[in-house]
Design a protein around this motif. Structure first.
Motif, PDB file in Angstrom:
ATOM      1  N   ASN A  47      23.143 -18.392 -23.985  1.00 55.42           N
ATOM      2  CA  ASN A  47      22.815 -16.937 -24.477  1.00 55.42           C
ATOM      3  C   ASN A  47      21.792 -17.134 -25.293  1.00 55.42           C
ATOM      4  N   VAL A  48      20.456 -17.156 -25.048  1.00 52.71           N
ATOM      5  CA  VAL A  48      19.519 -17.324 -25.997  1.00 52.71           C
ATOM      6  C   VAL A  48      19.034 -16.039 -26.682  1.00 52.71           C
ATOM      7  N   GLN A  49      19.193 -15.813 -27.999  1.00 51.64           N
ATOM      8  CA  GLN A  49      18.687 -14.521 -28.731  1.00 51.64           C
ATOM      9  C   GLN A  49      17.490 -14.932 -29.505  1.00 51.64           C
ATOM     10  N   HIS A  50      16.778 -13.721 -29.911  1.00 48.75           N
ATOM     11  CA  HIS A  50      15.829 -13.686 -30.671  1.00 48.75           C
ATOM     12  C   HIS A  50      15.910 -13.141 -31.820  1.00 48.75           C
ATOM     13  N   ASP A  51      15.987 -13.768 -33.086  1.00 48.96           N
ATOM     14  CA  ASP A  51      15.945 -13.064 -34.277  1.00 48.96           C
ATOM     15  C   ASP A  51      14.528 -13.043 -34.953  1.00 48.96           C
ATOM     16  N   ILE A  52      13.928 -11.651 -34.767  1.00 47.95           N
ATOM     17  CA  ILE A  52      12.486 -11.720 -35.216  1.00 47.95           C
ATOM     18  C   ILE A  52      12.268 -11.830 -36.864  1.00 47.95           C
ATOM     19  N   ASN A  53      13.245 -11.005 -37.487  1.00 48.84           N
ATOM     20  CA  ASN A  53      13.143 -11.120 -38.896  1.00 48.84           C
ATOM     21  C   ASN A  53      13.016 -12.687 -39.608  1.00 48.84           C
ATOM     22  N   ASN A  54      13.831 -13.731 -38.967  1.00 52.24           N
ATOM     23  CA  ASN A  54      14.115 -14.991 -39.355  1.00 52.24           C
ATOM     24  C   ASN A  54      13.074 -15.970 -38.429  1.00 52.24           C
ATOM     25  N   LYS A  55      12.460 -15.289 -37.778  1.00 53.16           N
ATOM     26  CA  LYS A  55      11.650 -16.066 -36.568  1.00 53.16           C
ATOM     27  C   LYS A  55      12.255 -17.245 -36.070  1.00 53.16           C
ATOM     28  N   LEU A  56      13.315 -17.001 -35.195  1.00 53.34           N
ATOM     29  CA  LEU A  56      14.146 -17.848 -34.706  1.00 53.34           C
ATOM     30  C   LEU A  56      14.559 -17.420 -33.210  1.00 53.34           C
ATOM     31  N   PHE A  57      14.690 -18.493 -32.369  1.00 54.19           N
ATOM     32  CA  PHE A  57      15.227 -18.398 -30.861  1.00 54.19           C
ATOM     33  C   PHE A  57      16.394 -19.351 -31.185  1.00 54.19           C
ATOM     34  N   PHE A  58      17.594 -18.644 -31.006  1.00 54.97           N
ATOM     35  CA  PHE A  58      18.824 -19.438 -31.304  1.00 54.97           C
ATOM     36  C   PHE A  58      19.906 -19.080 -30.028  1.00 54.97           C
ATOM     37  N   ALA A  59      20.951 -20.113 -30.122  1.00 52.23           N
ATOM     38  CA  ALA A  59      21.864 -19.760 -29.284  1.00 52.23           C
ATOM     39  C   ALA A  59      23.276 -20.628 -29.758  1.00 52.23           C
ATOM     40  N   LYS A  60      24.472 -19.913 -29.592  1.00 56.40           N
ATOM     41  CA  LYS A  60      25.694 -20.569 -29.923  1.00 56.40           C
ATOM     42  C   LYS A  60      25.973 -21.857 -28.840  1.00 56.40           C
ATOM     43  N   VAL A  61      26.204 -23.098 -29.442  1.00 55.75           N
ATOM     44  CA  VAL A  61      26.755 -24.149 -28.974  1.00 55.75           C
ATOM     45  C   VAL A  61      27.616 -24.937 -29.480  1.00 55.75           C
ATOM     46  N   LYS A  62      28.258 -25.769 -28.887  1.00 48.30           N
ATOM     47  CA  LYS A  62      29.241 -26.851 -29.462  1.00 48.30           C
ATOM     48  C   LYS A  62      28.710 -27.407 -30.590  1.00 48.30           C
ATOM     49  N   GLY A  63      29.476 -27.347 -31.746  1.00 50.68           N
ATOM     50  CA  GLY A  63      28.891 -27.971 -32.810  1.00 50.68           C
ATOM     51  C   GLY A  63      27.921 -26.854 -33.872  1.00 50.68           C
ATOM     52  N   GLY A  64      27.975 -25.693 -33.253  1.00 47.28           N
ATOM     53  CA  GLY A  64      27.085 -24.684 -34.082  1.00 47.28           C
ATOM     54  C   GLY A  64      25.934 -24.035 -33.490  1.00 47.28           C
ATOM     55  N   MET A  65      24.761 -23.670 -34.127  1.00 47.56           N
ATOM     56  CA  MET A  65      23.893 -22.883 -33.526  1.00 47.56           C
ATOM     57  C   MET A  65      22.706 -23.882 -32.973  1.00 47.56           C
ATOM     58  N   ALA A  66      21.981 -23.739 -32.017  1.00 46.38           N
ATOM     59  CA  ALA A  66      20.814 -24.640 -31.435  1.00 46.38           C
ATOM     60  C   ALA A  66      19.685 -23.434 -31.652  1.00 46.38           C
ATOM     61  N   GLN A  67      18.628 -24.176 -32.469  1.00 46.94           N
ATOM     62  CA  GLN A  67      17.496 -22.991 -32.670  1.00 46.94           C
ATOM     63  C   GLN A  67      16.209 -23.534 -32.402  1.00 46.94           C
ATOM     64  N   LEU A  68      15.306 -22.761 -32.497  1.00 45.34           N
ATOM     65  CA  LEU A  68      13.945 -22.852 -32.319  1.00 45.34           C
ATOM     66  C   LEU A  68      13.407 -22.237 -33.401  1.00 45.34           C
ATOM     67  N   ALA A  69      12.786 -22.738 -34.543  1.00 42.48           N
ATOM     68  CA  ALA A  69      11.977 -21.987 -35.403  1.00 42.48           C
ATOM     69  C   ALA A  69      10.405 -21.847 -35.175  1.00 42.48           C
ATOM     70  N   TYR A  70      10.013 -20.684 -35.644  1.00 44.88           N
ATOM     71  CA  TYR A  70       8.661 -20.537 -35.309  1.00 44.88           C
ATOM     72  C   TYR A  70       7.804 -19.849 -36.577  1.00 44.88           C
ATOM     73  N   GLU A  71       6.534 -19.844 -36.498  1.00 42.12           N
ATOM     74  CA  GLU A  71       5.720 -19.008 -37.477  1.00 42.12           C
ATOM     75  C   GLU A  71       4.813 -18.353 -36.718  1.00 42.12           C
ATOM     76  N   ARG A  72       4.616 -16.931 -37.060  1.00 39.18           N
ATOM     77  CA  ARG A  72       3.698 -16.011 -36.378  1.00 39.18           C
ATOM     78  C   ARG A  72       2.358 -16.341 -37.080  1.00 39.18           C
ATOM     79  N   LEU A  73       1.341 -16.599 -36.232  1.00 38.00           N
ATOM     80  CA  LEU A  73       0.118 -16.851 -36.723  1.00 38.00           C
ATOM     81  C   LEU A  73      -0.935 -15.765 -36.582  1.00 38.00           C
ATOM     82  N   GLY A  74      -0.298 -14.688 -36.411  1.00 40.96           N
ATOM     83  CA  GLY A  74      -1.082 -13.448 -36.020  1.00 40.96           C
ATOM     84  C   GLY A  74      -0.519 -12.673 -34.717  1.00 40.96           C
TER      85      GLY A  74
END
Length: 94
Positions: A5-32
């Protein structure tokens, strides 16, 4: 791992999902308004090798594709996913 269940946290600039062992995440920066830099992917140790990173990245790329957003794949894992899938190669500026 397709039931992620991938979710998008726009405020913290993350795509994340709860997985075994914690949170998997992809961090990004907005370039425009129409550019994102996918900076770093993290998957907790107990969930590695199960396709979690690929699913997380593909979800983020699908988000970008649906909104005509270009991506900068600073993260080597993101670069690898894009290189292996023609579906997302057009999202990267040449």
């Amino acid at each position: 791992m397709h039931n992620l269940n991938v979710q998008h946290d726009i405020n913290n600039k993350l795509f994340f999902a709860k997985v075994k062992g914690g949170m998997a995440q992809l961090a990004y920066e907005r370039l425009g308004e129409k550019h994102l830099d996918f900076k770093e992917t993290h998957v907790p140790e107990p969930s590695r090798g199960m396709g979690v990173a690929r699913h997380l990245i593909e979800s983020a790329l699908a988000y970008a594709k649906a909104r005509d957003i270009m991506v900068k794949p600073s993260c080597p894992v993101v670069q690898n996913v894009i290189r292996k899938s023609e579906e997302y190669q057009h999202l990267v500026e040449k």
